[in-house]
Enzyme design. Structure first.
Site, PDB file in Angstrom:
ATOM      1  N   SER A   8       0.802  -1.218   0.000  1.00 10.49           N
ATOM      2  CA  SER A   8       0.000   0.000   0.000  1.00 10.49           C
ATOM      3  C   SER A   8       0.839   1.273   0.000  1.00 10.49           C
ATOM      4  O   SER A   8       0.380   2.329  -0.449  1.00 10.49           O
ATOM      5  CB  SER A   8      -0.948   0.015   1.206  1.00 10.49           C
ATOM      6  OG  SER A   8      -0.224  -0.147   2.417  1.00 10.49           O
ATOM      7  N   GLY A  47      -1.738  -4.486   0.986  1.00  6.19           N
ATOM      8  CA  GLY A  47      -1.774  -5.729   1.750  1.00  6.19           C
ATOM      9  C   GLY A  47      -0.825  -6.801   1.263  1.00  6.19           C
ATOM     10  O   GLY A  47      -0.779  -7.898   1.834  1.00  6.19           O
ATOM     11  N   ASN A  49       4.038  -5.647   5.599  1.00  7.51           N
ATOM     12  CA  ASN A  49       2.878  -6.441   6.006  1.00  7.51           C
ATOM     13  C   ASN A  49       3.292  -7.730   6.706  1.00  7.51           C
ATOM     14  O   ASN A  49       2.598  -8.193   7.624  1.00  7.51           O
ATOM     15  CB  ASN A  49       1.995  -6.746   4.791  1.00  7.51           C
ATOM     16  CG  ASN A  49       1.247  -5.515   4.315  1.00  7.51           C
ATOM     17  OD1 ASN A  49       0.611  -4.820   5.096  1.00  7.51           O
ATOM     18  ND2 ASN A  49       1.329  -5.225   3.025  1.00  7.51           N
ATOM     19  N   ASP A 108      -4.209   7.288   9.915  1.00  4.94           N
ATOM     20  CA  ASP A 108      -3.814   5.969  10.429  1.00  4.94           C
ATOM     21  C   ASP A 108      -2.357   5.936  10.877  1.00  4.94           C
ATOM     22  O   ASP A 108      -1.905   4.987  11.524  1.00  4.94           O
ATOM     23  CB  ASP A 108      -4.083   4.875   9.390  1.00  4.94           C
ATOM     24  CG  ASP A 108      -3.274   5.046   8.100  1.00  4.94           C
ATOM     25  OD1 ASP A 108      -2.362   5.891   8.057  1.00  4.94           O
ATOM     26  OD2 ASP A 108      -3.571   4.332   7.123  1.00  4.94           O
ATOM     27  N   HIS A 129       0.328   5.561   6.378  1.00  2.00           N
ATOM     28  CA  HIS A 129       0.412   5.857   4.948  1.00  2.00           C
ATOM     29  C   HIS A 129       0.540   7.352   4.671  1.00  2.00           C
ATOM     30  O   HIS A 129      -0.149   8.153   5.307  1.00  2.00           O
ATOM     31  CB  HIS A 129      -0.829   5.312   4.219  1.00  2.00           C
ATOM     32  CG  HIS A 129      -1.031   3.848   4.367  1.00  2.00           C
ATOM     33  ND1 HIS A 129      -1.819   3.306   5.372  1.00  2.00           N
ATOM     34  CD2 HIS A 129      -0.530   2.805   3.658  1.00  2.00           C
ATOM     35  CE1 HIS A 129      -1.808   1.993   5.263  1.00  2.00           C
ATOM     36  NE2 HIS A 129      -1.026   1.660   4.243  1.00  2.00           N
TER      37      HIS A 129
END
Length: 239
Positions: free
Chosen positions: A58, A95, A125, A206, A209
């Site tokens: 991502s 992901g 991830n 978040d 990112h």
């Protein structure tokens, strides 16, 4: 009995001959011009675009942003605006783990347009899933080996995990990128989000990112490495 043409017929035939000659000359000039134009517009081997593959998660897939706002598209646009002939294929998927990256890589190195540079941004991830550090290092090393065995140059982008994972895990995780780059003789960017991570103005809520403005800073981080690589390739082509 043969009769010579009358004077007026002779006088009027001369202009026709001159017009025909001029028309032929004009046609030849036009054909020459079109041939020259075609020769200049058909790309030669030295003019063909450099093929670059970005294989990431991502962080490289413009997470929750328009594709044009992501650093990969920004990079391609900037390079082209400066005269570089490049085609960047962004195969990043939100992901994506290292194992998933291996499957995607195989499909691309077997394609007709083989990448000359493979940018690998993976491992985050796997780390967020808490996989063992030795497993992540072995998997990422294997991925880099596969990329290099395809004949491409490899640029490995380092990632840091959020500090809430604990230093006993995050520090060896961060260190594995340099170890792999050194052992596999790959190019390394130590930390993709240098100057971006931890900055609330450049990161999404978040905290993981980059936002649209942060993507521009990521571009500035990676651009010098790609520009340097392209210049080196141009020198090799000119030899």
């Amino acid at each position: 009995m043969y009769r010579s043409p009358t004077p007026w017929k002779i006088r009027n035939s001369l202009p026709l001959v001159k017009v025909s000659a001029r028309l032929c000359t004009l046609v030849l000039l036009l054909l020459s011009a079109f041939s020259s134009l075609a020769a200049n517009t058909v790309p030669t081997k030295d003019q063909s675009s450099r093929q670059i593959l970005v294989l990431g998660d991502s962080l490289s897939a413009a997470y929750q942003l328009d594709k044009d706002q992501g650093w990969v598209t920004l990079l391609e646009n900037k390079l082209k605006s400066e005269g570089y002939l490049v085609d960047i294929n962004n195969a990043s998927v939100s992901g994506l783990t290292i194992a998933g990256g291996e499957q995607i890589l195989f499909a691309h190195i077997e394609s007709a347009q083989k990448p000359e540079l493979i940018i690998i941004e993976l491992g985050a991830n796997d780390g967020l899933q808490g996989r063992p550090i030795p497993y992540i290092q072995q998997s990422l090393t294997r991925l880099v080996k596969q990329a290099k065995n395809s004949g491409a140059d490899v640029l490995l982008l380092g990632i840091q995990l959020p500090p809430n994972r604990g230093k006993r895990y995050t520090e060896p995780f961060f260190g594995l990128y340099e170890k792999i780059a050194t052992s596999e003789k790959a190019m390394l960017m130590p930390f993709l989000l240098e100057g971006v991570a931890g900055n609330s103005e450049l990161m999404k809520k978040d905290g993981l990112h980059p936002n649209a403005e942060g993507q521009k800073h990521v571009l500035n981080n990676i651009y010098p490495l790609i520009s340097k690589w392209l210049k080196q390739q141009d020198k090799q082509r000119s030899k």
